[in-house]
Design a protein around this motif. Sequence first.
Motif, PDB file in Angstrom:
ATOM      1  N   ALA A  95       0.627  -0.865  -0.001  1.00 43.64           N
ATOM      2  CA  ALA A  95      -0.220  -0.185   0.208  1.00 43.64           C
ATOM      3  C   ALA A  95       0.543   1.010  -0.158  1.00 43.64           C
ATOM      4  O   ALA A  95       1.927   1.323   0.511  1.00 43.64           O
ATOM      5  N   SER A 257      -4.516  -4.047  -5.261  1.00 41.95           N
ATOM      6  CA  SER A 257      -4.166  -4.105  -4.366  1.00 41.95           C
ATOM      7  C   SER A 257      -3.427  -4.159  -3.899  1.00 41.95           C
ATOM      8  O   SER A 257      -2.942  -4.195  -2.494  1.00 41.95           O
ATOM      9  N   SER A 260       2.017  -0.475  -5.353  1.00 40.63           N
ATOM     10  CA  SER A 260       1.666   0.900  -5.554  1.00 40.63           C
ATOM     11  C   SER A 260       2.558   1.427  -6.636  1.00 40.63           C
ATOM     12  O   SER A 260       2.431   2.714  -7.135  1.00 40.63           O
TER      13      SER A 260
END
Length: 260
Positions: A95, A257, A260
């Motif tokens: 993330a 998901s 990045s």
Amino acid sequence: MQRSENRVALVTGASSGIGAAFVKALALRGYRVVLVGRERERLQRNADAAQHVGISHEVMEADLITRAGRDAVCARLEEGVDLLVNAAGLGLSGAFWTVPRTDLIGQLDVNVTAMMETTRAALGPMVDAGRGAIINVSSITGLVPGRGATYAASKAWAVFFTEGLAPALEGTGVQMQVLCPGFVRTEFHARAGIDLTSMSNRWWMEARDVAHRSLVDLDRGRTLSIPGLGYRILYGLLPKLPRHLGQKLNRTIGNSSVRS
């Protein structure tokens, strides 16, 4: 851009993947290739494998994350080349808010800063010579957001940058192309820590086919190159969908998901 005896091409990211495929394809077209990457041994193996009808190739070890590496490549480009292929790229997993800041900056240095600086370094001599071409490798994800925030943003930058430069160069004899492949069987995803084992085989392409399509499209004067019929159909459909549905489709295909 047919067979090109005595012409020079510089390829970044030439250690593996799409960059290495470009090295082979360009060598077959008669180019002497300058291979740029971080791993000298792999560069040399690729250079040796690409030798064709006695053409020798040049190996240049450089890390585009670093200022010194980018400066060295730009200095070589300012000496003049006939073709630049910016194939180096960096993806990250995790993330956005968990990835170290230095890693995010490094990603932009490779995907954006290096492309901008090398393009600028190559263009001056090309315009003076009245000929040349630059291929900037982006991604299908650069055409619609949804598969990784910083990566997709950097690839969208490559699209806008290249398509913005192309009309400014009309009449100079210099071509610009942005190459937007989908999923390609390379080491890229493994190095980035991205698991795409669940991805359907129909979405995967071989690096050699991507390089071939790009060069054919360059011969035809096309600024945007999208290899693979499925991806060209997808690109044609996305603008016709509501934006949120296009983004959802892109995220579903790309498993956004995890990166990045």
